[in-house]
Design a protein around this motif. Structure first.
Motif, PDB file in Angstrom:
ATOM      1  N   GLY A   1       0.807  -1.219   0.000  1.00 52.93           N
ATOM      2  CA  GLY A   1       0.000   0.000   0.000  1.00 52.93           C
ATOM      3  C   GLY A   1       0.837   1.264   0.000  1.00 52.93           C
ATOM      4  O   GLY A   1       0.439   2.276  -0.585  1.00 52.93           O
ATOM      5  N   TRP A   2       2.000   1.221   0.663  1.00 48.28           N
ATOM      6  CA  TRP A   2       2.870   2.398   0.671  1.00 48.28           C
ATOM      7  C   TRP A   2       3.387   2.691  -0.725  1.00 48.28           C
ATOM      8  O   TRP A   2       3.489   3.847  -1.132  1.00 48.28           O
ATOM      9  CB  TRP A   2       4.053   2.186   1.626  1.00 48.28           C
ATOM     10  CG  TRP A   2       4.979   3.361   1.658  1.00 48.28           C
ATOM     11  CD1 TRP A   2       4.861   4.477   2.448  1.00 48.28           C
ATOM     12  CD2 TRP A   2       6.144   3.569   0.837  1.00 48.28           C
ATOM     13  NE1 TRP A   2       5.888   5.355   2.171  1.00 48.28           N
ATOM     14  CE2 TRP A   2       6.690   4.829   1.192  1.00 48.28           C
ATOM     15  CE3 TRP A   2       6.774   2.807  -0.145  1.00 48.28           C
ATOM     16  CZ2 TRP A   2       7.837   5.345   0.585  1.00 48.28           C
ATOM     17  CZ3 TRP A   2       7.918   3.319  -0.752  1.00 48.28           C
ATOM     18  CH2 TRP A   2       8.437   4.571  -0.388  1.00 48.28           C
ATOM     19  N   TRP A   3       3.730   1.652  -1.480  1.00 46.53           N
ATOM     20  CA  TRP A   3       4.224   1.839  -2.842  1.00 46.53           C
ATOM     21  C   TRP A   3       3.145   2.445  -3.737  1.00 46.53           C
ATOM     22  O   TRP A   3       3.435   3.274  -4.605  1.00 46.53           O
ATOM     23  CB  TRP A   3       4.718   0.514  -3.415  1.00 46.53           C
ATOM     24  CG  TRP A   3       6.055   0.123  -2.875  1.00 46.53           C
ATOM     25  CD1 TRP A   3       6.322  -0.808  -1.907  1.00 46.53           C
ATOM     26  CD2 TRP A   3       7.318   0.681  -3.246  1.00 46.53           C
ATOM     27  NE1 TRP A   3       7.661  -0.864  -1.656  1.00 46.53           N
ATOM     28  CE2 TRP A   3       8.306   0.038  -2.463  1.00 46.53           C
ATOM     29  CE3 TRP A   3       7.713   1.644  -4.162  1.00 46.53           C
ATOM     30  CZ2 TRP A   3       9.659   0.328  -2.565  1.00 46.53           C
ATOM     31  CZ3 TRP A   3       9.065   1.945  -4.276  1.00 46.53           C
ATOM     32  CH2 TRP A   3      10.018   1.290  -3.490  1.00 46.53           C
ATOM     33  N   VAL A   4       1.894   2.048  -3.530  1.00 49.19           N
ATOM     34  CA  VAL A   4       0.790   2.643  -4.301  1.00 49.19           C
ATOM     35  C   VAL A   4       0.758   4.148  -4.067  1.00 49.19           C
ATOM     36  O   VAL A   4       0.714   4.952  -5.010  1.00 49.19           O
ATOM     37  CB  VAL A   4      -0.561   2.018  -3.895  1.00 49.19           C
ATOM     38  CG1 VAL A   4      -1.710   2.717  -4.620  1.00 49.19           C
ATOM     39  CG2 VAL A   4      -0.582   0.524  -4.186  1.00 49.19           C
ATOM     40  N   VAL A   5       0.791   4.537  -2.797  1.00 46.25           N
ATOM     41  CA  VAL A   5       0.724   5.949  -2.430  1.00 46.25           C
ATOM     42  C   VAL A   5       1.951   6.706  -2.937  1.00 46.25           C
ATOM     43  O   VAL A   5       1.840   7.812  -3.488  1.00 46.25           O
ATOM     44  CB  VAL A   5       0.596   6.095  -0.904  1.00 46.25           C
ATOM     45  CG1 VAL A   5       0.684   7.563  -0.492  1.00 46.25           C
ATOM     46  CG2 VAL A   5      -0.719   5.489  -0.422  1.00 46.25           C
ATOM     47  N   ALA A   6       3.136   6.132  -2.756  1.00 47.36           N
ATOM     48  CA  ALA A   6       4.379   6.809  -3.136  1.00 47.36           C
ATOM     49  C   ALA A   6       4.460   7.037  -4.648  1.00 47.36           C
ATOM     50  O   ALA A   6       4.817   8.127  -5.106  1.00 47.36           O
ATOM     51  CB  ALA A   6       5.579   6.001  -2.656  1.00 47.36           C
ATOM     52  N   VAL A   7       4.132   6.013  -5.425  1.00 46.72           N
ATOM     53  CA  VAL A   7       4.188   6.141  -6.889  1.00 46.72           C
ATOM     54  C   VAL A   7       3.154   7.151  -7.378  1.00 46.72           C
ATOM     55  O   VAL A   7       3.432   7.973  -8.263  1.00 46.72           O
ATOM     56  CB  VAL A   7       3.976   4.765  -7.555  1.00 46.72           C
ATOM     57  CG1 VAL A   7       3.831   4.911  -9.070  1.00 46.72           C
ATOM     58  CG2 VAL A   7       5.143   3.828  -7.234  1.00 46.72           C
ATOM     59  N   ASN A   8       1.959   7.119  -6.792  1.00 51.65           N
ATOM     60  CA  ASN A   8       0.927   8.074  -7.187  1.00 51.65           C
ATOM     61  C   ASN A   8       1.309   9.503  -6.814  1.00 51.65           C
ATOM     62  O   ASN A   8       1.003  10.450  -7.548  1.00 51.65           O
ATOM     63  CB  ASN A   8      -0.411   7.709  -6.544  1.00 51.65           C
ATOM     64  CG  ASN A   8      -1.066   6.514  -7.202  1.00 51.65           C
ATOM     65  OD1 ASN A   8      -0.703   6.129  -8.317  1.00 51.65           O
ATOM     66  ND2 ASN A   8      -2.016   5.902  -6.524  1.00 51.65           N
ATOM     67  N   GLN A   9       1.978   9.660  -5.668  1.00 53.71           N
ATOM     68  CA  GLN A   9       2.403  11.002  -5.265  1.00 53.71           C
ATOM     69  C   GLN A   9       3.462  11.546  -6.215  1.00 53.71           C
ATOM     70  O   GLN A   9       3.472  12.732  -6.542  1.00 53.71           O
ATOM     71  CB  GLN A   9       2.925  10.986  -3.827  1.00 53.71           C
ATOM     72  CG  GLN A   9       3.252  12.351  -3.264  1.00 53.71           C
ATOM     73  CD  GLN A   9       2.041  13.232  -3.024  1.00 53.71           C
ATOM     74  OE1 GLN A   9       1.004  13.092  -3.667  1.00 53.71           O
ATOM     75  NE2 GLN A   9       2.156  14.163  -2.095  1.00 53.71           N
ATOM     76  N   LEU A  10       4.357  10.687  -6.666  1.00 52.21           N
ATOM     77  CA  LEU A  10       5.326  11.100  -7.682  1.00 52.21           C
ATOM     78  C   LEU A  10       4.602  11.538  -8.947  1.00 52.21           C
ATOM     79  O   LEU A  10       4.955  12.558  -9.556  1.00 52.21           O
ATOM     80  CB  LEU A  10       6.286   9.955  -7.990  1.00 52.21           C
ATOM     81  CG  LEU A  10       7.300  10.200  -9.128  1.00 52.21           C
ATOM     82  CD1 LEU A  10       8.179  11.402  -8.819  1.00 52.21           C
ATOM     83  CD2 LEU A  10       8.145   8.954  -9.367  1.00 52.21           C
ATOM     84  N   GLY A  11       3.589  10.782  -9.343  1.00 51.43           N
ATOM     85  CA  GLY A  11       2.789  11.164 -10.509  1.00 51.43           C
ATOM     86  C   GLY A  11       2.120  12.505 -10.316  1.00 51.43           C
ATOM     87  O   GLY A  11       2.039  13.320 -11.249  1.00 51.43           O
ATOM     88  N   SER A  12       1.646  12.783  -9.088  1.00 53.52           N
ATOM     89  CA  SER A  12       1.001  14.065  -8.801  1.00 53.52           C
ATOM     90  C   SER A  12       1.983  15.218  -8.934  1.00 53.52           C
ATOM     91  O   SER A  12       1.639  16.290  -9.444  1.00 53.52           O
ATOM     92  CB  SER A  12       0.407  14.045  -7.391  1.00 53.52           C
ATOM     93  OG  SER A  12      -0.600  13.064  -7.267  1.00 53.52           O
ATOM     94  N   VAL A  13       3.215  15.014  -8.467  1.00 52.57           N
ATOM     95  CA  VAL A  13       4.245  16.055  -8.592  1.00 52.57           C
ATOM     96  C   VAL A  13       4.540  16.341 -10.060  1.00 52.57           C
ATOM     97  O   VAL A  13       4.653  17.505 -10.476  1.00 52.57           O
ATOM     98  CB  VAL A  13       5.532  15.622  -7.857  1.00 52.57           C
ATOM     99  CG1 VAL A  13       6.666  16.598  -8.153  1.00 52.57           C
ATOM    100  CG2 VAL A  13       5.293  15.541  -6.356  1.00 52.57           C
ATOM    101  N   LEU A  14       4.639  15.288 -10.857  1.00 50.83           N
ATOM    102  CA  LEU A  14       4.910  15.467 -12.288  1.00 50.83           C
ATOM    103  C   LEU A  14       3.745  16.167 -12.982  1.00 50.83           C
ATOM    104  O   LEU A  14       3.950  17.024 -13.851  1.00 50.83           O
ATOM    105  CB  LEU A  14       5.182  14.101 -12.928  1.00 50.83           C
ATOM    106  CG  LEU A  14       6.486  13.434 -12.484  1.00 50.83           C
ATOM    107  CD1 LEU A  14       6.527  11.974 -12.929  1.00 50.83           C
ATOM    108  CD2 LEU A  14       7.680  14.193 -13.050  1.00 50.83           C
ATOM    109  N   PHE A  15       2.513  15.810 -12.617  1.00 55.23           N
ATOM    110  CA  PHE A  15       1.342  16.508 -13.162  1.00 55.23           C
ATOM    111  C   PHE A  15       1.395  17.994 -12.803  1.00 55.23           C
ATOM    112  O   PHE A  15       1.073  18.864 -13.626  1.00 55.23           O
ATOM    113  CB  PHE A  15       0.051  15.889 -12.600  1.00 55.23           C
ATOM    114  CG  PHE A  15      -0.477  14.738 -13.398  1.00 55.23           C
ATOM    115  CD1 PHE A  15       0.171  14.249 -14.512  1.00 55.23           C
ATOM    116  CD2 PHE A  15      -1.675  14.125 -13.026  1.00 55.23           C
ATOM    117  CE1 PHE A  15      -0.319  13.184 -15.246  1.00 55.23           C
ATOM    118  CE2 PHE A  15      -2.184  13.056 -13.756  1.00 55.23           C
ATOM    119  CZ  PHE A  15      -1.514  12.594 -14.862  1.00 55.23           C
ATOM    120  N   PHE A  16       1.782  18.292 -11.562  1.00 54.11           N
ATOM    121  CA  PHE A  16       1.837  19.676 -11.097  1.00 54.11           C
ATOM    122  C   PHE A  16       2.867  20.477 -11.904  1.00 54.11           C
ATOM    123  O   PHE A  16       2.594  21.604 -12.330  1.00 54.11           O
ATOM    124  CB  PHE A  16       2.181  19.705  -9.608  1.00 54.11           C
ATOM    125  CG  PHE A  16       2.231  21.081  -9.024  1.00 54.11           C
ATOM    126  CD1 PHE A  16       1.058  21.772  -8.733  1.00 54.11           C
ATOM    127  CD2 PHE A  16       3.442  21.705  -8.755  1.00 54.11           C
ATOM    128  CE1 PHE A  16       1.104  23.047  -8.196  1.00 54.11           C
ATOM    129  CE2 PHE A  16       3.499  22.978  -8.221  1.00 54.11           C
ATOM    130  CZ  PHE A  16       2.314  23.649  -7.939  1.00 54.11           C
TER     131      PHE A  16
END
Length: 226
Positions: free
Chosen positions: A158-173
């Motif tokens: 579950g941590w990897w799900v959150v971490a990878v998605n957060q990286l995606g959010s930073v790139l989207f930003f």
């Protein structure tokens, strides 16, 4: 945990995961189309819009998933429940709101003849608001999976799900910032960053969806102690 609770939780988790995989893949495809110029702009916009629909589906199902994993009553999953004191629910709710802002931006992209000011108001601003929502959602998710703290928990799926998605959010930003249309030139700040940032961020969400499909959300919270 009661089997009646585990079954719908597993099903909701899989639906959300598949929605993010499809949505992320379509966003990545749309960004690649835009960068390479191999299709028309309407085709790019349609690809993004369909991907956005899957993102919204994933966001809403995530709310249902948060409702289901945070209760042990075994009751049927409600279509809606207001639970502002739950980090997982808040994270899912903010994520869903972000997908709705993206939807406004994606629909507005079909409008023709917009001035730079109109483009920034109807496309860029909702897009940036959606990006901020994704970042906030990711922060809340990190706190939730870390039992109130942001920390590295590499042993938890579950941590990897959150971490990878957060990286995606930073790139989207970052891609969102670069998409601002300068009134003086009517050009985006950096078109390459817009497309490649969106592509990389979308790939992160697609990968996060694949990892989420392997996750067992009911075990995440019990595996972490404050």
């Amino acid at each position: 945990m009661d089997q009646a609770l585990t079954r719908p939780t597993t099903q909701l988790n899989l639906v959300a995961a598949v929605a993010f995989v499809v949505g992320g893949s379509l966003f990545a495809l749309g960004a690649a189309f835009a960068q390479l110029g191999v299709v028309s702009l309407p085709t790019v916009n349609v690809t993004y819009l369909v991907g956005g629909c899957f993102f919204s589906l994933g966001g809403y199902v995530s709310i249902l998933l948060a409702n289901n994993t945070d209760t042990d009553t075994g009751e049927r999953t409600p279509w809606w429940r207001f639970r502002p004191h739950s980090r997982s629910w808040l994270s899912a709710y903010v994520l869903f709101v972000g997908t709705l802002f993206f939807a406004v931006s994606l629909v507005a992209a079909f409008a023709a003849g917009l001035t730079p000011r109109q483009s920034d108001g109807w496309i860029w601003l909702p897009d940036m608001t959606g990006c901020v929502c994704f970042l906030v959602s990711g922060r809340l998710a990190m706190l939730d999976v870390g039992a109130g703290r942001v920390r590295v928990l590499a042993h938890l799926v579950g941590w990897w799900v959150v971490a990878v998605n957060q990286l995606g959010s930073v790139l989207f930003f970052l891609a969102g910032i670069a998409a601002f249309t300068r009134p003086a030139t009517s050009d985006e700040i950096n078109t390459g960053l817009v497309n490649w940032g969106t592509f990389a961020g979308a790939v992160c969400f697609a990968v996060g969806g694949v990892i989420q499909a392997l996750d067992t959300p009911t075990t995440t919270r019990t595996a972490v102690q404050p």
